[in-house]
Design an enzyme around this catalytic site. Structure first.
Site, PDB file in Angstrom:
ATOM      1  N   HIS A  72      31.192   7.574  -7.759  1.00 12.54           N
ATOM      2  CA  HIS A  72      31.453   8.413  -8.927  1.00 12.54           C
ATOM      3  C   HIS A  72      32.422   7.709  -9.863  1.00 12.54           C
ATOM      4  CE1 HIS A  72      30.266  12.681  -7.320  1.00 12.54           C
ATOM      5  NE2 HIS A  72      29.265  11.826  -7.341  1.00 12.54           N
ATOM      6  N   TYR A 201      36.257  20.318 -11.343  1.00  9.76           N
ATOM      7  CA  TYR A 201      37.515  21.006 -11.071  1.00  9.76           C
ATOM      8  C   TYR A 201      37.648  22.107 -12.116  1.00  9.76           C
ATOM      9  CZ  TYR A 201      38.928  17.121  -8.029  1.00  9.76           C
ATOM     10  OH  TYR A 201      39.003  16.190  -7.025  1.00  9.76           O
ATOM     11  N   PRO A 293      45.038  19.417  -1.271  1.00 11.10           N
ATOM     12  CA  PRO A 293      43.823  18.614  -1.437  1.00 11.10           C
ATOM     13  C   PRO A 293      43.372  18.411  -2.873  1.00 11.10           C
ATOM     14  CG  PRO A 293      43.277  20.824  -0.690  1.00 11.10           C
ATOM     15  CD  PRO A 293      44.772  20.725  -0.653  1.00 11.10           C
ATOM     16  N   LYS A 297      43.970  13.106  -1.884  1.00 11.35           N
ATOM     17  CA  LYS A 297      44.837  12.010  -1.445  1.00 11.35           C
ATOM     18  C   LYS A 297      45.097  11.962   0.058  1.00 11.35           C
ATOM     19  CE  LYS A 297      45.217  10.306  -5.398  1.00 11.35           C
ATOM     20  NZ  LYS A 297      44.070   9.431  -5.580  1.00 11.35           N
ATOM     21  N   TYR A 385      44.054   9.286  -9.910  1.00 17.60           N
ATOM     22  CA  TYR A 385      42.925   9.815  -9.152  1.00 17.60           C
ATOM     23  C   TYR A 385      42.206   8.717  -8.362  1.00 17.60           C
ATOM     24  CZ  TYR A 385      38.955  12.846  -8.053  1.00 17.60           C
ATOM     25  OH  TYR A 385      38.011  13.601  -7.385  1.00 17.60           O
TER      26      TYR A 385
END
Length: 390
Positions: A72, A201, A293, A297, A385
Site C-alpha cells: 500500500h 481511517y 493500534p 506500530k 506512518y
C-alpha cells in the site's frame, strides 16, 4: 544445559531475534508458555513497515510474504463521511507499507525456525529468571511435569506485557509511564471484499472506525466503543450498521458484509518501561512498551527492538563489543518514544472523547483539519506512518 541466548516468548520478536542470531551462527532457545496452535492463532496487527519487511528478507523468511502481501502506498482519512487520500509513497519519496497479518508472520517464522533446527519449547510452564546481574544467568521452567534449568549468557524477554521478563526487573530500577484511554476497539474478521483499495481511517462524531484488510477476501474492521462495552451486546448486524454510519453515506455503500469469524474488544493504552535492560536481561516488544493500534506500530516497534538487540548481541559474540549492549535501552527507547508520540497523536486526532464538544475537542478537530490541508502536515504523518529509520 547451556545456550548463548535464552529467548522468552514465541511471538514475532522472539522468533525474529532467534533467526537473526542463527544467521550469524549464534545458538538460542525459545521458551513459550502456550502451545503452537494457540501461538499461530493469535489475531494481531497486519501493517508492516518496510524495516520489518527488510528484517524478514534478511533471515530468508519472505517468500510467502512477498507472494501474498499487499503493498500500500497510501491511506484514506475520512472526517464525518468526507474522505481524503494521503499518498504516503509520494510524500515520503517512495516508501510504502505491506499488508500481511502478524498471524502469518508468526506461522512463517515458526516453520522456518524449526526447518533450520531451531529449538522452540512450547508449553514451557512456570518460567522464572535468575541471577540476571551475574555473568551466568539461569532460566528455570517445567516441561511435561519435569523441572528444567539452563544457563545462558543473555536473556531476551520477548514475552509480552504480562510476561515474566519485566516482572523480573528490580522494581527499584524500573520506571513506567502509562496512559489508559477511555475506549477500546471492537474488531471483526470477516470473509468479505475490502471496502477500498487502501485502509480507511474514519473520524466521526459517533466515534472512530477503521476499515482494514488481511487479503483481497478477508477484512479486518473496527469501531471505537466505550471501555465498559460488552462483546455480547454487539450482534453482527449492529456492527455492520455502525460501521456504515461512521464511514458516511457514500462509503457506506461500499461495505461488503460477510461471515464474521472473529470478534473481540481490545482496550487501548500507551505504556513504556525504562530501562529496557538490566544486567544480562533485555526487554523487547510488548514486554517493554505498548502503543494504541491507531498508528500500526506494535509489531513494527518490536521488530526495531529486535534489530537493535540482535546487532548488539552479534557485536558481543563476534567482536567482544560491550558498547552496543550497554546502549541498547537508550537506542531502542529513542525510537520507541517517537512511535509512542505518533500513536498517541493519531489516537487523539481521530477518536471521539467525552469532551469533543468542548475546547479540547475543537482543538483536536482543528489539528486534523490542518494536517489534511497542509502538505507539511501530511508529510509528517506519512513519514511516521511508514516508520522512522532504524
Amino acid at each position: 544445559m547451556h545456550v548463548p541466548v535464552a529467548i522468552i516468548g514465541c511471538g514475532p520478536s522472539g522468533l525474529l531475534l532467534s533467526h537473526l542470531l542463527h544467521v550469524q551462527g549464534i545458538d538460542s532457545i525459545i521458551l513459550e508458555r502456550k502451545d503452537r496452535a494457540y501461538v499461530e492463532g493469535r489475531i494481531r496487527a497486519g501493517v508492516l513497515e518496510m524495516g520489518t519487511v527488510g528484517l524478514m528478507e534478511r533471515v530468508g523468511v519472505d517468500a510467502r510474504m512477498k507472494r501474498e502481501g499487499i503493498i500500500h502506498g497510501g491511506i484514506y482519512i475520512s472526517v464525518n463521511g468526507k474522505r481524503v487520500h494521503v499518498n504516503i509513497e509520494e510524500l515520503t519519496g517512495g516508501s510504502t507499507v505491506m499488508i500481511y497479518g502478524q498471524t502469518e508472520v508468526t506461522k512463517d517464522l515458526i516453520q522456518a525456525r524449526l526447518d533450520h533446527g531451531g529449538e522452540i519449547v512450547f508449553e514451557a510452564d512456570d518460567v522464572s529468571l535468575h541471577d540476571i546481574e551475574s555473568d551466568a544467568p539461569r532460566v528455570r521452567y517445567v516441561k511435561d511435569g519435569n523441572p528444567v534449568e539452563l544457563t545462558c549468557d543473555y536473556i531476551a524477554a520477548c514475552d509480552g506485557f504480562h510476561g515474566v521478563g519485566r516482572q523480573t526487573m528490580p522494581s527499584s530500577k524500573l520506571e513506567t509511564f502509562e496512559k489508559v484511554y477511555p475506549f477500546g476497539w471492537l474488531g471483526v474478521l470477516a470473509h468479505a471484499k475490502p471496502v477500498a483499495d487502501e485502509l480507511i481511517y474514519a473520524s466521526h462524531d459517533r466515534g472512530f472506525a477503521l476499515c482494514s484488510m488481511r487479503s483481497e477476501t478477508v477484512v479486518r474492521h473496527y469501531v471505537q466503543v466505550p471501555s465498559s462495552e460488552k462483546i455480547e451486546d454487539w450482534s453482527d448486524d449492529r456492527f455492520w450498521n455502525e460501521l456504515r454510519v461512521r464511514l458516511g453515506e457514500a462509503d457506506a455503500e461500499l461495505v461488503n458484509e460477510g461471515e464474521v469469524f472473529e470478534k473481540s474488544i481490545a482496550p487501548l493504552r500507551s505504556f513504556v518501561a525504562e530501562p529496557l535492560s538490566h544486567g544480562r536481561l533485555f526487554l523487547a516488544g510488548d514486554a517493554g512498551h505498548i502503543v494504541p493500534p491507531t498508528g500500526a506500530k506494535g509489531l513494527n516497534l518490536a521488530a526495531s527492538d529486535v534489530h537493535y538487540l540482535s546487532e548488539a548481541l552479534i557485536g558481543k559474540f563476534k567482536q567482544n563489543r560491550d558498547d552496543l549492549l550497554e546502549a541498547y535501552s537508550d537506542t531502542a527507547l529513542a525510537r520507541v518514544w517517537k512511535a509512542e508520540r505518533f500513536s498517541w497523536w493519531m489516537t487523539s486526532m481521530l477518536h471521539t472523547f467525552d469532551d469533543h464538544h468542548d475546547f479540547d475537542g475543537r482543538i483536536r478537530r482543528a489539528e486534523l483539519e490542518y494536517i489534511l490541508s497542509s502538505k507539511a502536515g501530511l508529510t509528517t504523518l506519512a513519514e511516521n506512518y511508514v516508520g522512522l529509520p532504524y
